[in-house]
Design a protein around this motif. Structure first.
Motif, PDB file in Angstrom:
ATOM      1  N   ALA A  40       0.836  -1.203   0.000  1.00 55.71           N
ATOM      2  CA  ALA A  40       0.000   0.000   0.000  1.00 55.71           C
ATOM      3  C   ALA A  40       0.871   1.252   0.000  1.00 55.71           C
ATOM      4  O   ALA A  40       0.571   2.233  -0.691  1.00 55.71           O
ATOM      5  N   LEU A  41       1.961   1.210   0.723  1.00 57.46           N
ATOM      6  CA  LEU A  41       2.875   2.344   0.788  1.00 57.46           C
ATOM      7  C   LEU A  41       3.568   2.586  -0.554  1.00 57.46           C
ATOM      8  O   LEU A  41       3.840   3.724  -0.919  1.00 57.46           O
ATOM      9  N   GLN A  42       3.808   1.519  -1.310  1.00 53.30           N
ATOM     10  CA  GLN A  42       4.380   1.688  -2.652  1.00 53.30           C
ATOM     11  C   GLN A  42       3.395   2.404  -3.566  1.00 53.30           C
ATOM     12  O   GLN A  42       3.791   3.197  -4.416  1.00 53.30           O
ATOM     13  N   ILE A  43       2.117   2.132  -3.384  1.00 50.16           N
ATOM     14  CA  ILE A  43       1.088   2.759  -4.220  1.00 50.16           C
ATOM     15  C   ILE A  43       0.860   4.204  -3.804  1.00 50.16           C
ATOM     16  O   ILE A  43       0.696   5.091  -4.644  1.00 50.16           O
ATOM     17  N   SER A  44       0.850   4.443  -2.502  1.00 53.17           N
ATOM     18  CA  SER A  44       0.595   5.782  -1.967  1.00 53.17           C
ATOM     19  C   SER A  44       1.629   6.080  -0.883  1.00 53.17           C
ATOM     20  O   SER A  44       1.348   6.002   0.307  1.00 53.17           O
ATOM     21  N   PRO A  45       2.856   6.439  -1.291  1.00 54.62           N
ATOM     22  CA  PRO A  45       3.973   6.504  -0.355  1.00 54.62           C
ATOM     23  C   PRO A  45       3.933   7.624   0.679  1.00 54.62           C
ATOM     24  O   PRO A  45       4.567   7.519   1.709  1.00 54.62           O
ATOM     25  N   ALA A  46       3.220   8.671   0.431  1.00 55.80           N
ATOM     26  CA  ALA A  46       3.246   9.807   1.349  1.00 55.80           C
ATOM     27  C   ALA A  46       1.939   9.950   2.106  1.00 55.80           C
ATOM     28  O   ALA A  46       1.414  11.040   2.265  1.00 55.80           O
ATOM     29  N   THR A  47       1.415   8.843   2.599  1.00 61.12           N
ATOM     30  CA  THR A  47       0.124   8.848   3.279  1.00 61.12           C
ATOM     31  C   THR A  47       0.307   8.497   4.752  1.00 61.12           C
ATOM     32  O   THR A  47       0.743   7.395   5.093  1.00 61.12           O
ATOM     33  N   ALA A  48      -0.045   9.433   5.608  1.00 64.65           N
ATOM     34  CA  ALA A  48       0.156   9.258   7.049  1.00 64.65           C
ATOM     35  C   ALA A  48      -0.598   8.045   7.596  1.00 64.65           C
ATOM     36  O   ALA A  48      -0.086   7.336   8.461  1.00 64.65           O
ATOM     37  N   GLU A  49      -1.794   7.800   7.123  1.00 68.75           N
ATOM     38  CA  GLU A  49      -2.568   6.658   7.622  1.00 68.75           C
ATOM     39  C   GLU A  49      -1.825   5.344   7.377  1.00 68.75           C
ATOM     40  O   GLU A  49      -1.743   4.493   8.267  1.00 68.75           O
ATOM     41  N   ILE A  50      -1.270   5.170   6.199  1.00 67.74           N
ATOM     42  CA  ILE A  50      -0.544   3.935   5.885  1.00 67.74           C
ATOM     43  C   ILE A  50       0.731   3.858   6.716  1.00 67.74           C
ATOM     44  O   ILE A  50       1.073   2.803   7.258  1.00 67.74           O
ATOM     45  N   GLN A  51       1.438   4.967   6.821  1.00 68.62           N
ATOM     46  CA  GLN A  51       2.669   4.995   7.613  1.00 68.62           C
ATOM     47  C   GLN A  51       2.380   4.624   9.063  1.00 68.62           C
ATOM     48  O   GLN A  51       3.122   3.851   9.681  1.00 68.62           O
ATOM     49  N   GLN A  52       1.284   5.137   9.619  1.00 69.03           N
ATOM     50  CA  GLN A  52       0.925   4.832  11.001  1.00 69.03           C
ATOM     51  C   GLN A  52       0.524   3.364  11.159  1.00 69.03           C
ATOM     52  O   GLN A  52       0.928   2.698  12.106  1.00 69.03           O
ATOM     53  N   ARG A  53      -0.234   2.848  10.224  1.00 64.81           N
ATOM     54  CA  ARG A  53      -0.615   1.436  10.290  1.00 64.81           C
ATOM     55  C   ARG A  53       0.618   0.533  10.199  1.00 64.81           C
ATOM     56  O   ARG A  53       0.692  -0.491  10.862  1.00 64.81           O
ATOM     57  N   LEU A  54       1.575   0.939   9.378  1.00 66.67           N
ATOM     58  CA  LEU A  54       2.809   0.175   9.267  1.00 66.67           C
ATOM     59  C   LEU A  54       3.577   0.220  10.592  1.00 66.67           C
ATOM     60  O   LEU A  54       4.097  -0.800  11.052  1.00 66.67           O
ATOM     61  N   ALA A  55       3.623   1.377  11.216  1.00 70.62           N
ATOM     62  CA  ALA A  55       4.277   1.498  12.529  1.00 70.62           C
ATOM     63  C   ALA A  55       3.620   0.560  13.542  1.00 70.62           C
ATOM     64  O   ALA A  55       4.302  -0.137  14.297  1.00 70.62           O
ATOM     65  N   GLU A  56       2.303   0.518  13.548  1.00 73.95           N
ATOM     66  CA  GLU A  56       1.576  -0.339  14.490  1.00 73.95           C
ATOM     67  C   GLU A  56       1.810  -1.823  14.188  1.00 73.95           C
ATOM     68  O   GLU A  56       1.925  -2.632  15.108  1.00 73.95           O
ATOM     69  N   ALA A  57       1.890  -2.165  12.921  1.00 69.04           N
ATOM     70  CA  ALA A  57       2.146  -3.572  12.557  1.00 69.04           C
ATOM     71  C   ALA A  57       3.555  -3.987  12.981  1.00 69.04           C
ATOM     72  O   ALA A  57       3.751  -5.089  13.499  1.00 69.04           O
ATOM     73  N   TYR A  58       4.531  -3.115  12.762  1.00 73.88           N
ATOM     74  CA  TYR A  58       5.895  -3.414  13.213  1.00 73.88           C
ATOM     75  C   TYR A  58       5.934  -3.549  14.737  1.00 73.88           C
ATOM     76  O   TYR A  58       6.617  -4.416  15.270  1.00 73.88           O
ATOM     77  N   LEU A  59       5.204  -2.704  15.431  1.00 76.56           N
ATOM     78  CA  LEU A  59       5.148  -2.786  16.889  1.00 76.56           C
ATOM     79  C   LEU A  59       4.568  -4.134  17.316  1.00 76.56           C
ATOM     80  O   LEU A  59       5.121  -4.805  18.190  1.00 76.56           O
ATOM     81  N   ALA A  60       3.483  -4.550  16.676  1.00 75.96           N
ATOM     82  CA  ALA A  60       2.864  -5.838  16.995  1.00 75.96           C
ATOM     83  C   ALA A  60       3.802  -7.006  16.685  1.00 75.96           C
ATOM     84  O   ALA A  60       3.739  -8.046  17.342  1.00 75.96           O
ATOM     85  N   ASP A  61       4.676  -6.819  15.712  1.00 73.93           N
ATOM     86  CA  ASP A  61       5.618  -7.865  15.313  1.00 73.93           C
ATOM     87  C   ASP A  61       6.893  -7.857  16.171  1.00 73.93           C
ATOM     88  O   ASP A  61       7.761  -8.702  15.991  1.00 73.93           O
ATOM     89  N   GLY A  62       6.996  -6.888  17.069  1.00 78.86           N
ATOM     90  CA  GLY A  62       8.181  -6.802  17.913  1.00 78.86           C
ATOM     91  C   GLY A  62       9.370  -6.165  17.228  1.00 78.86           C
ATOM     92  O   GLY A  62      10.496  -6.250  17.715  1.00 78.86           O
ATOM     93  N   ARG A  63       9.151  -5.500  16.124  1.00 76.01           N
ATOM     94  CA  ARG A  63      10.224  -4.824  15.386  1.00 76.01           C
ATOM     95  C   ARG A  63      10.169  -3.336  15.748  1.00 76.01           C
ATOM     96  O   ARG A  63       9.667  -2.504  15.011  1.00 76.01           O
ATOM     97  N   TYR A  64      10.703  -3.056  16.935  1.00 77.83           N
ATOM     98  CA  TYR A  64      10.519  -1.756  17.563  1.00 77.83           C
ATOM     99  C   TYR A  64      11.234  -0.623  16.845  1.00 77.83           C
ATOM    100  O   TYR A  64      10.728   0.501  16.812  1.00 77.83           O
ATOM    101  N   ARG A  65      12.394  -0.879  16.273  1.00 76.16           N
ATOM    102  CA  ARG A  65      13.096   0.190  15.553  1.00 76.16           C
ATOM    103  C   ARG A  65      12.296   0.655  14.342  1.00 76.16           C
ATOM    104  O   ARG A  65      12.177   1.846  14.079  1.00 76.16           O
ATOM    105  N   GLN A  66      11.756  -0.309  13.600  1.00 81.36           N
ATOM    106  CA  GLN A  66      10.943   0.060  12.439  1.00 81.36           C
ATOM    107  C   GLN A  66       9.662   0.759  12.883  1.00 81.36           C
ATOM    108  O   GLN A  66       9.220   1.716  12.248  1.00 81.36           O
ATOM    109  N   ALA A  67       9.070   0.285  13.978  1.00 75.12           N
ATOM    110  CA  ALA A  67       7.858   0.926  14.504  1.00 75.12           C
ATOM    111  C   ALA A  67       8.147   2.372  14.877  1.00 75.12           C
ATOM    112  O   ALA A  67       7.376   3.281  14.534  1.00 75.12           O
ATOM    113  N   ALA A  68       9.255   2.585  15.573  1.00 73.90           N
ATOM    114  CA  ALA A  68       9.630   3.945  15.972  1.00 73.90           C
ATOM    115  C   ALA A  68       9.917   4.817  14.752  1.00 73.90           C
ATOM    116  O   ALA A  68       9.529   5.993  14.711  1.00 73.90           O
TER     117      ALA A  68
END
Length: 154
Positions: free
Chosen positions: A76-104
């Protein structure tokens, strides 16, 4: 592999320390799959063209399939790279996956360039605070929590 993780951690530590003064150049110090992503958020809500991917990501997260969710969100980010909603959802998914640096990393982008009004403002700061806490970065956590007061009601 262990050495790669240590080197990556060191690079990210340097990135965080030089965060304020060299923000534009620091994106290349992040994990490889993040190196070419834009840092400017042009819109808050994702366009309709990526809604099916966001729905698939939501379903994957509900099923505990965080890697699958991250893959949908990266597409989704490749299709719409400058979208805050997608960036935030990606941060939350990384957090859920335990990938804290990417989440941050992604939460910080939304904090820095995203909306200053609810709900995305509050979500990004909370995600950044949680990721920072998990990494033991208490100054960043405190800063993110203090910034919650800066979020405006819609």
């Amino acid at each position: 592999m262990n050495k790669l993780i240590k080197v990556t951690g060191l690079i990210i530590a340097v990135f965080l320390l030089s965060h304020c003064s060299q923000r534009q150049d620091s994106s290349k110090a992040e994990v490889k799959d993040l190196s070419e992503q834009p840092r400017i958020t042009g819109q808050n809500e994702a366009p309709d063209s990526v809604r099916p991917l966001l729905q698939k990501a939501d379903l994957a997260l509900r099923e505990g399939l965080t890697t699958k969710a991250i893959n949908h969100l990266q597409r989704a980010l490749q299709i719409s790279p400058a979208t805050a909603e997608i960036q935030q959802r990606l941060a939350e998914a990384y957090l859920a996956d335990g990938r804290y640096r990417q989440a941050a990393y992604w939460a910080d982008i939304v904090v820095s360039t995203g909306p200053k009004s609810e709900p995305l403002c509050r979500q990004s700061r909370q995600t950044l605070a949680l990721a920072a806490e998990a990494m033991g970065d208490l100054p960043t956590q405190a800063q993110a929590l203090a910034a919650l007061n800066d979020c405006l009601q819609p």
